[in-house]
Motif scaffolding. Structure first.
Motif, PDB file in Angstrom:
ATOM      1  N   VAL A  71      55.789  -6.032 -76.557  1.00  0.00           N
ATOM      2  CA  VAL A  71      55.672  -4.592 -76.341  1.00  0.00           C
ATOM      3  C   VAL A  71      56.829  -3.565 -75.913  1.00  0.00           C
ATOM      4  O   VAL A  71      57.311  -2.637 -76.574  1.00  0.00           O
ATOM      5  CB  VAL A  71      54.631  -4.330 -75.137  1.00  0.00           C
ATOM      6  N   PHE A  72      57.940  -4.324 -75.045  1.00  0.00           N
ATOM      7  CA  PHE A  72      59.024  -3.808 -74.630  1.00  0.00           C
ATOM      8  C   PHE A  72      59.971  -3.858 -75.967  1.00  0.00           C
ATOM      9  O   PHE A  72      60.586  -2.903 -76.191  1.00  0.00           O
ATOM     10  CB  PHE A  72      59.703  -4.609 -73.696  1.00  0.00           C
ATOM     11  N   ALA A  73      59.953  -4.639 -76.874  1.00  0.00           N
ATOM     12  CA  ALA A  73      60.941  -4.544 -78.188  1.00  0.00           C
ATOM     13  C   ALA A  73      60.478  -3.432 -78.896  1.00  0.00           C
ATOM     14  O   ALA A  73      61.113  -2.550 -79.546  1.00  0.00           O
ATOM     15  CB  ALA A  73      60.569  -5.895 -79.006  1.00  0.00           C
ATOM     16  N   ARG A  74      58.982  -2.807 -78.863  1.00  0.00           N
ATOM     17  CA  ARG A  74      58.702  -2.085 -79.534  1.00  0.00           C
ATOM     18  C   ARG A  74      59.243  -0.261 -78.962  1.00  0.00           C
ATOM     19  O   ARG A  74      59.260   0.477 -79.352  1.00  0.00           O
ATOM     20  CB  ARG A  74      57.042  -1.839 -79.760  1.00  0.00           C
ATOM     21  N   TRP A  75      58.995  -0.713 -77.454  1.00  0.00           N
ATOM     22  CA  TRP A  75      59.342   0.466 -76.748  1.00  0.00           C
ATOM     23  C   TRP A  75      60.742   1.084 -76.773  1.00  0.00           C
ATOM     24  O   TRP A  75      61.213   2.217 -76.984  1.00  0.00           O
ATOM     25  CB  TRP A  75      58.884   0.273 -75.378  1.00  0.00           C
ATOM     26  N   ILE A  76      61.625   0.016 -76.668  1.00  0.00           N
ATOM     27  CA  ILE A  76      63.197   0.047 -76.389  1.00  0.00           C
ATOM     28  C   ILE A  76      63.804   1.089 -77.450  1.00  0.00           C
ATOM     29  O   ILE A  76      64.212   2.338 -77.040  1.00  0.00           O
ATOM     30  CB  ILE A  76      64.082  -1.114 -76.219  1.00  0.00           C
ATOM     31  N   PRO A  77      63.629   1.014 -78.860  1.00  0.00           N
ATOM     32  CA  PRO A  77      64.238   1.913 -79.569  1.00  0.00           C
ATOM     33  C   PRO A  77      63.796   3.140 -79.689  1.00  0.00           C
ATOM     34  O   PRO A  77      64.377   4.287 -80.141  1.00  0.00           O
ATOM     35  CB  PRO A  77      63.918   1.187 -80.966  1.00  0.00           C
ATOM     36  N   ARG A  78      62.490   3.341 -79.305  1.00  0.00           N
ATOM     37  CA  ARG A  78      62.076   4.865 -79.420  1.00  0.00           C
ATOM     38  C   ARG A  78      62.308   5.636 -78.106  1.00  0.00           C
ATOM     39  O   ARG A  78      61.825   6.847 -78.214  1.00  0.00           O
ATOM     40  CB  ARG A  78      60.548   4.781 -79.295  1.00  0.00           C
ATOM     41  N   GLY A  79      62.856   5.144 -77.084  1.00  0.00           N
ATOM     42  CA  GLY A  79      63.139   5.981 -75.801  1.00  0.00           C
ATOM     43  C   GLY A  79      62.543   5.330 -74.520  1.00  0.00           C
ATOM     44  O   GLY A  79      62.465   4.199 -74.057  1.00  0.00           O
ATOM     45  N   PRO A  80      62.198   6.479 -73.849  1.00  0.00           N
ATOM     46  CA  PRO A  80      61.432   6.067 -72.413  1.00  0.00           C
ATOM     47  C   PRO A  80      60.106   5.170 -72.602  1.00  0.00           C
ATOM     48  O   PRO A  80      59.521   5.127 -73.410  1.00  0.00           O
ATOM     49  CB  PRO A  80      60.685   7.146 -71.846  1.00  0.00           C
ATOM     50  N   THR A  81      60.410   4.054 -71.782  1.00  0.00           N
ATOM     51  CA  THR A  81      59.415   3.018 -71.751  1.00  0.00           C
ATOM     52  C   THR A  81      58.118   3.422 -70.757  1.00  0.00           C
ATOM     53  O   THR A  81      58.350   3.459 -69.416  1.00  0.00           O
ATOM     54  CB  THR A  81      59.994   1.640 -71.276  1.00  0.00           C
ATOM     55  N   PRO A  82      57.061   3.546 -71.074  1.00  0.00           N
ATOM     56  CA  PRO A  82      55.902   3.820 -70.096  1.00  0.00           C
ATOM     57  C   PRO A  82      55.414   2.670 -69.553  1.00  0.00           C
ATOM     58  O   PRO A  82      53.945   2.458 -69.559  1.00  0.00           O
ATOM     59  CB  PRO A  82      54.991   4.405 -71.056  1.00  0.00           C
TER      60      PRO A  82
END
Length: 199
Positions: A71-82
């Motif tokens: 999940v973190f690997a998917r979030w990081i490139p997109r910006g803020p991590t929810p």
């Protein structure tokens, strides 16, 4: 090492997610410590026994840990991590499944939180009893709220989430979250005041 731990404890959730993804195992420990009481408060509404709430809290973090790298690997490139909203969603789903499987939503002997029995500073014994009774009645009435109202109220009051985050967590609109919260509060005020008016 203590200096690194201190730096991690001061870092925002997003930085902790990045650090964990980069191999800093302590970062996830900090996330657990930071959000443990939030998760416990949320799942406590769904469990009549503190032991069940503790088990659900642990299960929520284990599930989060298992999925974190993906999940973190998917979030990081997109910006803020929810992270917080994601963790709340995991905890809420586990708690709802627990409640459904064990029929915890029946209004039966709801225990007071440990701190509810303690007197507030400068409070008389009578005032303490009245406060405890009021808290007990509120908890019982929360159990009787419609499911969506109960979820929104729990996320707002126990979770301290913004309506935007509540909406995202529950898959509803932000306006709907506000309406459900307003209805829940209105109903609780009316129901908790009702017995006093009849006396």
């Amino acid at each position: 090492m203590p200096a690194r731990r201190l730096a991690l404890e001061r870092a925002p959730d997003e930085a902790l997610c990045r650090a964990f993804l980069d191999g800093e195992e302590t970062a996830f420990e900090v996330l657990v410590t930071r959000h443990r009481s939030l998760v416990f408060s949320l799942v406590r509404r769904y469990a009549t026994r503190p032991e069940d709430a503790a088990d659900l809290t642990q299960a929520a973090f284990l599930r989060a840990l298992e999925a974190s790298r993906r999940v973190f690997a998917r979030w990081i490139p997109r910006g803020p991590t929810p992270f917080r909203a994601w963790l709340v969603r995991i905890a809420l789903n586990l708690a709802k499944n627990h409640a459904r499987n064990t029929r915890r939503w029946r209004p039966v002997l709801v225990e007071a939180p440990d701190d509810a029995a303690q007197e507030a500073p400068g409070e008389s014994a009578q005032e303490g009893l009245e406060r405890s009774e009021q808290a007990r009645r509120v908890r019982e009435e929360v159990l009787l709220l419609p499911r969506r109202q109960r979820e929104v109220l729990t996320l707002r009051v126990d979770g301290g989430l913004a309506f935007k985050d509540i909406a995202e967590t529950l898959g509803i609109t932000e306006n709907n979250a506000k309406v459900q919260f307003h209805l829940a509060v209105k109903r609780l005020k009316a129901r908790v005041a009702e017995p006093e008016e009849k006396q």
